[in-house]
Design a protein around this motif. Structure first.
Motif, PDB file in Angstrom:
ATOM      1  N   VAL A  82       0.806  -1.222   0.000  1.00  0.00           N
ATOM      2  CA  VAL A  82       0.000   0.000   0.000  1.00  0.00           C
ATOM      3  C   VAL A  82       0.840   1.274   0.000  1.00  0.00           C
ATOM      4  CG1 VAL A  82      -1.687   1.308   1.361  1.00  0.00           C
ATOM      5  CG2 VAL A  82      -1.976  -1.149   1.036  1.00  0.00           C
ATOM      6  N   HIS A  83       1.970   1.233   0.669  1.00  0.00           N
ATOM      7  CA  HIS A  83       2.746   2.455   0.819  1.00  0.00           C
ATOM      8  C   HIS A  83       3.968   2.522  -0.078  1.00  0.00           C
ATOM      9  CE1 HIS A  83       0.305   3.915   4.077  1.00  0.00           C
ATOM     10  NE2 HIS A  83       0.349   2.704   4.608  1.00  0.00           N
ATOM     11  N   GLY A  84       4.043   1.612  -1.038  1.00  0.00           N
ATOM     12  CA  GLY A  84       5.130   1.711  -1.994  1.00  0.00           C
ATOM     13  C   GLY A  84       5.894   0.421  -2.141  1.00  0.00           C
ATOM     14  N   GLY A  85       6.757   0.421  -3.085  1.00  0.00           N
ATOM     15  CA  GLY A  85       7.527  -0.776  -3.358  1.00  0.00           C
ATOM     16  C   GLY A  85       6.854  -1.607  -4.426  1.00  0.00           C
ATOM     17  N   GLU A  86       7.479  -2.653  -4.756  1.00  0.00           N
ATOM     18  CA  GLU A  86       6.971  -3.548  -5.781  1.00  0.00           C
ATOM     19  C   GLU A  86       5.851  -4.414  -5.223  1.00  0.00           C
ATOM     20  OE1 GLU A  86       7.965  -3.748  -9.054  1.00  0.00           O
ATOM     21  OE2 GLU A  86       9.024  -1.914  -8.562  1.00  0.00           O
ATOM     22  N   ALA A  87       4.910  -4.721  -6.061  1.00  0.00           N
ATOM     23  CA  ALA A  87       3.885  -5.692  -5.686  1.00  0.00           C
ATOM     24  C   ALA A  87       4.567  -7.051  -5.603  1.00  0.00           C
ATOM     25  CB  ALA A  87       2.776  -5.709  -6.715  1.00  0.00           C
TER      26      ALA A  87
END
Length: 90
Positions: A82-87
């Protein structure tokens, strides 16, 4: 966001909606909410990830503040999604 009657099985209803329109992110998001309310982390994340994949901005932003996700909000995988980064992986 699932906030409906507890005696109706939301995962069964959303599974039907997903079968009809598999590219609609809304049932995936609703299914994620239902699983999160039951503290079922993995199914919640899998469905939320799919909703975000189909509509990246809208559902990611909604999940940040939706109270349905409170039971899993502290999970590292939820924060990453939710707050960033890769899925993770679809």
């Amino acid at each position: 966001m699932f906030t409906g009657r507890q005696d109706v099985c939301p995962t069964r209803i959303t599974a039907y909606a997903i079968a009809i329109k598999p590219d609609d992110p809304s049932p995936f998001y609703n299914k994620a909410c239902a699983h999160a309310l039951q503290s079922a982390v993995e199914p919640a994340l899998e469905n939320l990830e799919r909703a975000i994949h189909l509509s990246p901005d809208g559902y990611r932003e909604m999940a940040k503040t939706a109270p349905d996700f409170d039971p899993i909000r502290g999970e590292p995988q939820f924060r990453l999604l939710v707050h960033g980064g890769e899925a993770r992986s679809i």
